[in-house]
Design an enzyme around this catalytic site. Structure first.
Site, PDB file in Angstrom:
ATOM      1  N   GLU A  25      15.833  22.253 -30.711  1.00  0.00           N
ATOM      2  CA  GLU A  25      14.461  22.657 -30.351  1.00  0.00           C
ATOM      3  C   GLU A  25      13.494  22.434 -31.522  1.00  0.00           C
ATOM      4  O   GLU A  25      13.927  22.240 -32.665  1.00  0.00           O
ATOM      5  CB  GLU A  25      14.420  24.122 -29.908  1.00  0.00           C
ATOM      6  CG  GLU A  25      14.716  25.100 -31.029  1.00  0.00           C
ATOM      7  CD  GLU A  25      13.889  26.381 -30.934  1.00  0.00           C
ATOM      8  OE1 GLU A  25      12.646  26.297 -30.835  1.00  0.00           O
ATOM      9  OE2 GLU A  25      14.494  27.467 -30.981  1.00  0.00           O
ATOM     10  N   VAL A 108      13.120  27.414 -26.417  1.00  0.00           N
ATOM     11  CA  VAL A 108      14.458  27.292 -25.826  1.00  0.00           C
ATOM     12  C   VAL A 108      14.341  26.900 -24.353  1.00  0.00           C
ATOM     13  O   VAL A 108      15.021  25.982 -23.882  1.00  0.00           O
ATOM     14  CB  VAL A 108      15.235  28.621 -25.988  1.00  0.00           C
ATOM     15  CG1 VAL A 108      16.506  28.636 -25.144  1.00  0.00           C
ATOM     16  CG2 VAL A 108      15.564  28.851 -27.465  1.00  0.00           C
ATOM     17  N   SER A 140      10.855  36.909 -22.073  1.00  0.00           N
ATOM     18  CA  SER A 140      10.750  35.490 -22.429  1.00  0.00           C
ATOM     19  C   SER A 140      11.186  34.595 -21.278  1.00  0.00           C
ATOM     20  O   SER A 140      12.180  34.875 -20.587  1.00  0.00           O
ATOM     21  CB  SER A 140      11.621  35.193 -23.644  1.00  0.00           C
ATOM     22  OG  SER A 140      11.655  33.799 -23.870  1.00  0.00           O
ATOM     23  N   LYS A 159      16.987  38.185 -31.993  1.00  0.00           N
ATOM     24  CA  LYS A 159      16.536  39.071 -33.058  1.00  0.00           C
ATOM     25  C   LYS A 159      16.336  40.473 -32.537  1.00  0.00           C
ATOM     26  O   LYS A 159      15.912  40.657 -31.394  1.00  0.00           O
ATOM     27  CB  LYS A 159      15.189  38.582 -33.587  1.00  0.00           C
ATOM     28  CG  LYS A 159      15.332  37.368 -34.435  1.00  0.00           C
ATOM     29  CD  LYS A 159      14.165  37.284 -35.400  1.00  0.00           C
ATOM     30  CE  LYS A 159      14.336  36.070 -36.263  1.00  0.00           C
ATOM     31  NZ  LYS A 159      13.726  34.896 -35.684  1.00  0.00           N
TER      32      LYS A 159
HETATM   33  N1  PSU Z   1      13.327  33.627 -31.799  1.00  0.00           N
HETATM   34  C1  PSU Z   1      13.545  33.309 -33.090  1.00  0.00           C
HETATM   35  N2  PSU Z   1      12.962  32.205 -33.614  1.00  0.00           N
HETATM   36  C2  PSU Z   1      12.157  31.402 -32.869  1.00  0.00           C
HETATM   37  C3  PSU Z   1      11.954  31.730 -31.504  1.00  0.00           C
HETATM   38  C4  PSU Z   1      12.543  32.847 -31.016  1.00  0.00           C
HETATM   39  O1  PSU Z   1      14.280  34.022 -33.749  1.00  0.00           O
HETATM   40  O2  PSU Z   1      11.622  30.406 -33.383  1.00  0.00           O
HETATM   41  C5  PSU Z   1      11.146  30.807 -30.642  1.00  0.00           C
HETATM   42  C6  PSU Z   1      12.116  29.991 -29.766  1.00  0.00           C
HETATM   43  O3  PSU Z   1      11.592  28.675 -29.591  1.00  0.00           O
HETATM   44  C7  PSU Z   1      12.118  30.743 -28.465  1.00  0.00           C
HETATM   45  C8  PSU Z   1      10.674  31.225 -28.383  1.00  0.00           C
HETATM   46  O4  PSU Z   1      12.483  29.955 -27.365  1.00  0.00           O
HETATM   47  O5  PSU Z   1      10.355  31.574 -29.739  1.00  0.00           O
HETATM   48  C9  PSU Z   1      10.493  32.401 -27.452  1.00  0.00           C
HETATM   49  O6  PSU Z   1       9.134  32.690 -27.331  1.00  0.00           O
HETATM   50  P1  PSU Z   1       8.631  33.698 -26.178  1.00  0.00           P
HETATM   51  O7  PSU Z   1       9.202  35.030 -26.551  1.00  0.00           O
HETATM   52  O8  PSU Z   1       7.147  33.656 -26.240  1.00  0.00           O
HETATM   53  O9  PSU Z   1       9.225  33.174 -24.888  1.00  0.00           O
HETATM   54 MN    MN Z   2       6.539  36.574 -24.193  1.00  0.00          MN
END
Ligand code: PSU
Ligand code: MN
Length: 302
Positions: A25, A108, A140, A159
């Site tokens: 990614e 992802v 997410s 995380k």
């Molecule tokens: N979690 C991490 N590092 C990251 C991301 C998530 O520890 O860089 C990034 C990944 O690309 C993940 C995205 O798919 O953030 C999720 O964002 P959202 O919660 O807005 O869907």
């Molecule tokens: Mn979100």
């Protein structure tokens, strides 16, 4: 979804020769780390996949063109782009970015979508998105994608800036197998053990490959997660992380940060508050996950 894909020469070669390919990614490059760590890490991940005998394919959208296997120069341009100039692309963003000829780094969820379009079914990342702590409706798109797109994702768990028990519940509802790689509990990215038990675990690459082969044979319609703990010598402690994360989340709330901006904001705060220790852990686990994904991809082909 159906895309007009552009393949990097190295990926075309791999396809011709039947070499296994591992997708990578790029949101981590544009939003997860600063230059030059982001470029160094992206290249180190590619090297780790190659060393395992597989071909790396970093995925992104460049001026409206979905690219499967970015070149070093393309990765460098992403790594050096000013924050915010390259959009974070998840499922919802494809039509707008491609339609307007813009560039996007892939989350992802978006990596899974393009990987599937390119017939690549395994991919390595750091951590997946999940359900946000204190915001149970901020789920997410990664979790929903895992429920409907058959790509195996190798990660270090999620995380603990997220609500991990709720994240596991959503994965269960979506029918996503979560398999511990050398662990019985879900790893929490910077830390090796969240205390949350996993339904399945494997001891090594050959057991992991056996599950991947079966998942392929079953023509599974959902994704699968392998959770690999951060290497021991770079892991942080749960107590230390918990304090830092509470501060970072409170900061995001105080600043009215929401939507797609939450994850990058909180991650940036965590790096600040741990004075770089979290960065070292982040780099180590990304490279380790790339290596593990490469080894599983090679073993699963035999
Ligand atoms: N979690 C991490 N590092 C990251 C991301 C998530 O520890 O860089 C990034 C990944 O690309 C993940 C995205 O798919 O953030 C999720 O964002 P959202 O919660 O807005 O869907
Ligand atoms: Mn979100």
């Amino acid at each position: 979804m159906k895309f007009d894909l552009q393949f990097g020469a190295h990926v075309l070669d791999a396809k011709m020769s039947g070499q296994p390919i591992v997708a990578l990614e790029t949101t981590v490059v544009t939003h997860g780390m600063d230059y030059p760590h982001n470029l160094e890490t992206a290249l180190a991940m590619e090297a780790a996949v190659r060393e395992a005998g597989a071909c790396p394919a970093s995925l992104g959208i460049i001026d409206g063109q979905p690219v499967i296997g970015m070149s070093e120069a393309e990765l460098k341009a992403f790594a050096q782009a000013p924050r915010g100039s390259i959009a974070k692309c998840s499922r919802r963003d494809f039509a707008a970015l491609i339609g307007l000829g813009k560039s996007g780094s892939l989350t992802v969820a978006a990596t899974m979508i393009l990987a599937q379009a390119a017939q690549i079914d395994i991919f390595a990342t750091g951590g997946i998105g999940g359900v946000h702590r204190g915001h149970p409706f901020d789920v997410s798109a990664d979790l929903l994608e895992l429920g409907k797109t058959p790509v195996t994702v190798v990660c270090a768990g999620a995380k603990s800036i997220l609500d991990l028990p709720l994240t596991m519940e959503v994965l269960e509802t979506q029918g996503v197998p979560v398999v511990g790689f050398g662990c019985e509990n879900l790893p929490a990215f910077y830390t090796r053990d969240s205390g949350i038990g996993l339904p399945h675990s494997v001891a090594d690459t050959s057991e992991a490959a056996s599950i991947v082969r079966t998942w392929r044979d079953l023509k599974s319609e959902n994704g699968m997660l392998f959770a690999v703990p951060v290497p021991e010598d770079r892991a942080l402690s749960n107590d230390e992380m918990e304090k830092v994360i509470e501060t970072a989340i409170a900061d995001a709330d105080d600043n009215g940060i929401h939507g797609a901006a939450v994850t990058p904001f909180v991650l940036g705060k965590v790096v600040e508050l741990t004075q770089g220790k979290s960065l070292e852990a982040n780099i180590a686990l990304l490279i380790n996950n790339a290596k593990t994904a490469g080894e599983i991809a090679v073993a699963a082909q035999k």
